[in-house]
Motif scaffolding. Structure first.
Motif: not given
Length: 866
Positions: A102-104, A120-121, A125-126, A147-148
């Motif tokens: 998801t975008m999260a 993680p948080q 947004t992805v 982002l990760w």
């Protein structure tokens, strides 16, 4: 034409957003949010839903060794079908469990919706998930920024292009089909890379004869590339340790399920092992399982397993050995008279001894035995007769090694429990038959006795309840809280009204810390007390709270602050301590008042050491303080030291406890094992004590600001300077202490305020003990009991191991970098002030650079992610 592209884009977006429409269709390089995958939906591709652009790697919902129960989100090397990373290794799913993008971020859930794992948080947004040609799974934001990345969360393998940072580790899997975290760790430290099993070190990279070693720099990270394995320093500009290997285009470094660390290359369709450590299979802790005897095979590299004399095989395939007719300790409630020691045969050693310092030395065997008998975590000892060295085996027992190189006077002893044993059929070893009448009558006798005991207990309880009502003790808790449980050793209970009256509605606050604020109070009998209000207490019930308080209240030692009582008022918790009229150590040590004399400092060090030694081994329940610092060392009349805040960690919420850990990190007392996420032991307190000892020597914080002039202002805790001195950088005293120790210039380390009232020999004693306490390896640090012996003079002073103190250079460099930032900020502020003065616009408040190093040394820098 424009409408055509619009329709095409809409169709592609729809296909990406609708999971069932893409069932079975794997993607190359990118997938986008609102995507769902399961092994079942991609079964035609063996669960693979995403491939790297070059096809070398794939992301898959995969079941290792084709077993039917455990499925994992994995990144896999396609040609060899080797897992190089897994997300939910400790929380497997079924074949219909799902990975959702998801975008999260990414999440993994089982078929019943049970949550298993997620990223993680994220900070944004992805936009997409990509699998790079190096095997890195990356979440991208709207600007294609990372982002990760899976490379930042290694499991048991690293690849070319991946860094294993200092403090990070690889963890072995349990088996080829079970990817859960095993017992072995590969850890990168500031000076080496090493292997651990239950905190016991059994191999390090620098031991290899082919390794090139440069100890002049501190390690930043480990990496492999096309030519070898490297430990880099100075952000990759220097090589600290190098292992040259043959040139290849693809290789991995892996911590295997056996506990060996290996580097392998893939060529011509097969893996070629290029390096492995340790080579000696007997050096692996569980090569022959618990207490198995490992000896080198005369025909192969595989170890040969048997059992030591006095032990027998736990099973036919030698999966460990058991003592004959006895059982292993530890058993919490066994009497000391039940403890015995089984002597191992000659020529035997233990895998971790070469990496360990003796727990105590210069003692006879009986002292060594008593040391183990009083410590439930101790499972055995090795004693060296010629030197009186006592080595302690704690927590877990591995294999023992049969060696021809062991000194004759090194002897091992295993702690066992003497008592009734059972035979293979579950009996007690007695072949006589049991009387039939006893079999019939015993159950009825037991029922009758239980009923009688129950009635007597009820009568006693009712009597005690009546007596407490008469004495007014029933009001100790709130009126709505019945005192329906009794806990032996519970200190006095106060109600909230009593404490509110004693503290004048909590009027005078005398301190604050990680556990909460402290208020001064006076009881009706004129006794002055300190009332600590615990911030964010845990969710445990009052009975559990009282159980913990009973443990703390039963601890009595002259160098520990006495707990007089407690109060539980709703969700609020209060502890009532004896009042210490001179406050905490940080005030006289770092303040602007008269300097502590050397004998006062020494007495404080000795008292603190005695208190910690008692917590670690003298009381019924071993207590690890976990926050030894000057603020938690209180002073009574004549500067008698008393340790406070011991045993309170269970009274906090997990969130508050985690915050408390972060606070310790920024204060400079955090032991290096926090970097490796290893379990905390009493040696963590030893490290913190060593840092406090250095501060006692110098009379200021270990991290402070250095100025051009050596004024009294420079020496205070905050490092503030008067107008005649200028800041030239941050000063990390432990590194300076190490350098002066190497040069034998101890007197330069003493507090200048003492003005010659201390000798070089006196300073040397505390500095050498302190440096031994802050060894990077916990096993090399002395116990607090040993520290007490060295301070008292009963034990000889040790020589610090410089190779285990190299990490101080890493910390020192961080402080140097921070000082550069501080100097730049100060210059910018000076320019701003000059501009404001010239233009008549200078404000009354001007933002200045930080006045302490802690602004730059965050907990993440020191302790890494928790």
């Amino acid at each position: 034409m424009g409408s055509f592209f619009f329709v095409f884009f809409f169709i592609i977006s729809f296909l990406n957003s609708y999971p069932f429409s893409v069932s079975g269709a794997s993607f190359s390089e990118f997938i986008y949010p609102n995507f769902t995958a399961s092994h079942f939906s991609f079964v035609d591709n063996n669960g693979a839903f995403l491939f790297s652009r070059n096809g070398t790697f794939k992301a898959s919902i995969y079941n290792p060794e084709t077993q039917e129960t455990n499925f994992y989100l994995c990144v896999i090397h396609v040609e060899s079908n080797t897992i190089i990373w897994s997300a939910n290794r400790d929380s497997p799913i079924t074949s219909s469990g799902e990975m959702d993008l998801t975008m999260a971020g990414i999440s993994v859930t089982d078929s019943d919706g049970d949550f298993k794992w997620s990223t993680p948080q994220l900070q944004a947004t992805v936009l997409a998930l990509t699998l790079t040609d190096m095997g890195n799974l990356v979440l991208l934001d709207q600007s294609n920024g990372s982002l990760w990345e899976s490379f930042h969360y290694p499991t048991d393998t690293i690849l070319i292009g991946q860094r294993l940072l200092i403090g990070a580790n690889l963890s072995s899997a349990v088996s080829g089909s079970n990817l859960s975290t095993g017992d072995y760790r590969f850890v990168v430290t500031g000076s080496d890379a090493l292997l651990q099993w239950h905190q016991q070190k059994y191999w390090q990279l620098s031991m290899d004869t082919k390794a090139y070693i440069n100890l002049n720099y501190v390690v930043d990270y480990m990496a492999i590339n096309e030519t070898g394995l490297y430990l880099f320093g100075r952000n990759g500009s220097v090589v600290v340790i190098l292992l040259n290997l043959s040139t290849t285009s693809f290789r991995i470094a892996k911590l295997g399920i056996s506990g060996q660390f290996s580097v392998s290359s893939f060529s011509s369709g097969k893996w070629v092992q290029e390096f492995v450590g340790p080579i000696d299979g007997c050096q692996i802790p569980t090569s022959c399982h618990k207490m198995g005897l490992c000896s080198a095979s005369s025909t192969s590299n595989a170890p040969e397993c048997s059992c030591p004399s006095g032990f027998h095989s736990a099973s036919q395939n030698i999966s460990g050995c058991l003592p004959n007719n006895l059982s292993f300790l530890c058993q919490l409630h066994s009497n000391s008279s039940d403890i015995s020691y089984m002597k191992l045969g000659s020529g035997m050693e233990y895998f971790s001894l070469i990496f360990s310092q003796p727990e105590i030395y210069g003692v006879n065997y009986s002292v060594c035995q008593d040391l183990c008998s009083g410590n439930c975590a101790c499972l055995g000892i090795f004693y060296e007769n010629s030197s009186g060295s006592c080595y302690v085996l704690e927590n877990e027992l591995g294999s023992v090694i049969l060696s021809n190189t062991v000194e004759d006077d090194l002897q091992g002893y295993i702690k066992v429990l003497v008592g009734p044993t059972t035979d293979s059929n579950g009996g007690n070893g007695d072949s006589k038959s049991f009387p039939t009448a006893a079999i019939v009558l015993l159950p009825f006798t037991g029922i009758f006795l239980l009923a009688a005991l129950g009635f007597l207990w009820w009568k006693r309880w009712k009597f005690n309840e009546s007596e407490e009502r008469k004495l007014g003790h029933q009001n100790s808790f709130d009126s709505d809280d019945l005192d329906d449980f009794r806990i032996p050793g519970l200190p006095q209970k106060y109600n909230y009204k009593e404490l509110e009256l004693a503290t004048e509605s909590f009027k005078t606050q005398i301190g604050a810390g990680g556990f909460g604020a402290v208020y001064k109070g006076t009881l009706p009998d004129k006794t002055v007390v300190a009332v600590k209000k615990i911030t964010n207490p845990s969710n445990q019930g009052k009975k559990e709270f009282c159980t913990e308080i009973a443990v703390i209240g039963n601890i009595h030692h002259v160098n520990l602050v006495k707990l007089r009582g407690f109060c539980a008022h709703g969700r609020q918790r209060f502890l009532v301590y004896e009042y210490m009229d001179r406050g905490s150590l940080d005030r006289p040590l770092f303040g602007n008042g008269p300097a502590l004399e050397w004998q006062e400092r020494f007495d404080i060090a000795l008292g603190t050491a005695r208190g910690l030694a008692y917590l670690h081994g003298g009381c019924e329940h071993k207590i690890i303080h976990c926050d030894v610092k000057p603020e938690n060392i209180l002073l009574h009349d004549h500067f008698q030291a008393k340790i406070s805040d011991f045993g309170l960690s269970k009274l906090l919420t997990p969130e508050q406890s985690s915050l408390f850990t972060t606070m310790r990190g920024t204060r400079g007392y955090l032991a290096p094992e926090w970097l490796t996420n290893s379990a905390i032991s009493e040696k963590t307190d030893v490290y913190s004590f060593g840092m406090v000892l250095l501060e006692l020597v110098r009379g200021r914080k270990n991290c402070s600001i250095r100025s051009n002039s050596h004024t009294s202002n420079e020496i205070n805790s905050g490092g503030a300077n008067n107008s005649s001195s200028s800041v030239i950088g941050l000063f990390y005293f432990p590194l300076f202490a190490l350098e002066m120790h190497e040069q034998g210039r101890y007197l330069e380390l003493a507090d200048p305020r003492l003005e010659g009232r201390v000798s070089n020999k006196e300073v040397e004693k505390l500095v050498r003990i302190a440096l031994c306490c802050v060894h990077e390896e916990p096993a090399l640090r002395p116990s607090m009991a040993t520290v007490v012996g060295m301070l008292e003079g009963g034990l000889p002073l040790p020589q610090p191991r410089v190779e285990s103190l190299i990490f101080l250079r890493f910390y020192g460099r961080r402080f140097t970098e921070a000082s550069m930032v501080d100097e730049e900020n100060r210059r910018s502020d000076d320019q701003l002030m000059l501009y404001q003065e010239e233009n008549g616009t200078r404000s009354s408040i001007v933002t200045t650079g930080s006045d302490t190093c802690f602004s730059f040394m965050s907990s993440q820098q020191i302790s890494g992610p928790r």
